[in-house]
Scaffold this motif. Structure first.
Motif, short mmCIF file in Angstrom:
data_model
loop_
_atom_site.label_atom_id
_atom_site.label_comp_id
_atom_site.label_asym_id
_atom_site.label_seq_id
_atom_site.Cartn_x
_atom_site.Cartn_y
_atom_site.Cartn_z
N ASP A 54 0.85 -1.18 0.00
CA ASP A 54 0.00 0.00 0.00
C ASP A 54 0.89 1.24 0.00
O ASP A 54 1.31 1.73 1.05
N LEU A 55 1.20 1.73 -1.20
CA LEU A 55 2.11 2.86 -1.34
C LEU A 55 1.47 4.19 -0.99
O LEU A 55 2.14 5.22 -1.00
N THR A 56 0.18 4.18 -0.66
CA THR A 56 -0.47 5.42 -0.23
C THR A 56 -0.53 5.52 1.29
O THR A 56 -0.98 6.52 1.83
N ASP A 57 -0.07 4.47 1.99
CA ASP A 57 -0.10 4.43 3.45
C ASP A 57 1.20 4.99 4.02
O ASP A 57 2.28 4.45 3.74
N PRO A 58 1.14 6.05 4.82
CA PRO A 58 2.37 6.62 5.40
C PRO A 58 3.18 5.60 6.21
O PRO A 58 4.40 5.64 6.20
N TYR A 59 2.50 4.68 6.91
CA TYR A 59 3.23 3.66 7.66
C TYR A 59 4.08 2.80 6.72
O TYR A 59 5.23 2.49 7.03
N THR A 60 3.53 2.41 5.59
CA THR A 60 4.26 1.59 4.62
C THR A 60 5.53 2.31 4.18
O THR A 60 6.61 1.72 4.17
N ILE A 61 5.41 3.57 3.85
CA ILE A 61 6.57 4.35 3.38
C ILE A 61 7.60 4.48 4.50
O ILE A 61 8.80 4.30 4.28
N SER A 62 7.13 4.76 5.70
CA SER A 62 8.03 4.89 6.85
C SER A 62 8.74 3.56 7.14
O SER A 62 9.96 3.53 7.37
N ALA A 63 7.99 2.46 7.13
CA ALA A 63 8.58 1.15 7.40
C ALA A 63 9.57 0.76 6.31
O ALA A 63 10.62 0.18 6.59
N LEU A 64 9.26 1.09 5.07
CA LEU A 64 10.16 0.80 3.95
C LEU A 64 11.47 1.58 4.09
O LEU A 64 12.55 1.05 3.86
N THR A 65 11.37 2.82 4.54
CA THR A 65 12.55 3.65 4.77
C THR A 65 13.39 3.08 5.92
O THR A 65 14.61 2.94 5.80
N SER A 66 12.74 2.72 7.01
CA SER A 66 13.45 2.18 8.19
C SER A 66 14.15 0.87 7.90
O SER A 66 15.26 0.64 8.37
N CYS A 67 13.50 0.00 7.14
CA CYS A 67 14.08 -1.33 6.91
C CYS A 67 15.35 -1.26 6.06
O CYS A 67 16.13 -2.20 6.04
N GLN A 68 15.54 -0.16 5.37
CA GLN A 68 16.72 -0.01 4.51
C GLN A 68 17.98 0.35 5.29
O GLN A 68 19.08 0.26 4.76
N LEU A 69 17.81 0.75 6.53
CA LEU A 69 18.94 1.25 7.30
C LEU A 69 19.77 0.13 7.93
O LEU A 69 19.24 -0.91 8.33
N LEU A 70 21.06 0.39 8.03
CA LEU A 70 21.96 -0.50 8.74
C LEU A 70 21.62 -0.47 10.23
O LEU A 70 20.97 0.48 10.70
N PRO A 71 22.07 -1.47 10.98
CA PRO A 71 21.82 -1.44 12.43
C PRO A 71 22.38 -0.15 13.04
O PRO A 71 23.34 0.43 12.53
N GLN A 72 21.77 0.26 14.13
CA GLN A 72 22.17 1.50 14.82
C GLN A 72 23.68 1.52 15.06
O GLN A 72 24.25 0.52 15.50
N GLY A 73 24.29 2.66 14.76
CA GLY A 73 25.72 2.81 15.00
C GLY A 73 26.59 2.36 13.83
O GLY A 73 27.80 2.55 13.85
#
Length: 189
Positions: A54-73
């Motif tokens: 669901d590309l119109t859902d802000p949660y989907t976009i936020s979760a997609l952005t977060s999952c792309q990140l390396l572990p903290q630090g």
């Protein structure tokens, strides 16, 4: 000639019928004229439409952005060989330099600026996992930049479904797309 086009539409014969339509992640203007009328008609007649995500859902976009990140630090510099990291950084500097000349007058007329667009695509790149950086770099071409601002086919259809007040849903969760990509080892990426 429209009737002769190959279709990515499959019909499940039931009452009412159900359809499967295969999309690709490119600006819809690149493919819209080649989508056969039977596919467009099936979309128009449908009351409920399910998408990959669901590309119109802000949660989907936020979760997609977060999952792309390396572990903290962790930063990309920590996980890439020095030579590849240096070449990547140089390439991104080149893209940033070239981007103003790649943008169309129409994009500029809509208030899109090269710096904004670069940051929207490549911002925070040093915190992303290598697989996502690879996908990002593949989208940083002159042709792709010229088509920025035009929704990809999936998003266009989702926006149309919303505009036509169709019920929508998604067949996958962000995690179902993210985890397999994040599970690739460095040599696979």
């Amino acid at each position: 000639q429209q009737n002769e086009l190959n279709s990515f539409l499959w019909t499940i014969k039931r009452d009412p019928p159900s359809y499967f339509f295969g999309t690709i992640h490119v600006p819809y203007t690149r493919v819209w004229d080649f989508i056969p009328e039977n596919s467009k008609k099936a979309f128009q007649q449908s009351h409920i439409v399910y998408f990959e995500l669901d590309l119109t859902d802000p949660y989907t976009i936020s979760a997609l952005t977060s999952c792309q990140l390396l572990p903290q630090g962790k930063n990309l510099q920590d996980v890439l060989p020095h030579d590849i990291y240096r070449r990547l950084k140089q390439h991104l500097e080149y893209v940033k330099l070239m981007m103003p000349s790649w943008m169309t007058p129409d994009q500029r007329g809509k208030g899109l600026y090269a710096d904004y667009l670069f940051n929207a695509i490549a911002g925070n790149w040093e915190r992303k996992r290598p697989v996502w950086v690879m996908l990002m770099v593949n989208s940083l071409t002159e042709a792709d930049i010229k088509s920025r601002g035009v929704p990809v086919l999936d998003l266009f259809l989702a926006q149309e479904a919303e505009r036509l007040r169709k019920r929508t849903g998604a067949v996958e969760k962000v995690e179902e797309q993210c985890h397999p990509l994040n599970g690739l080892n460095f040599s696979q990426v």
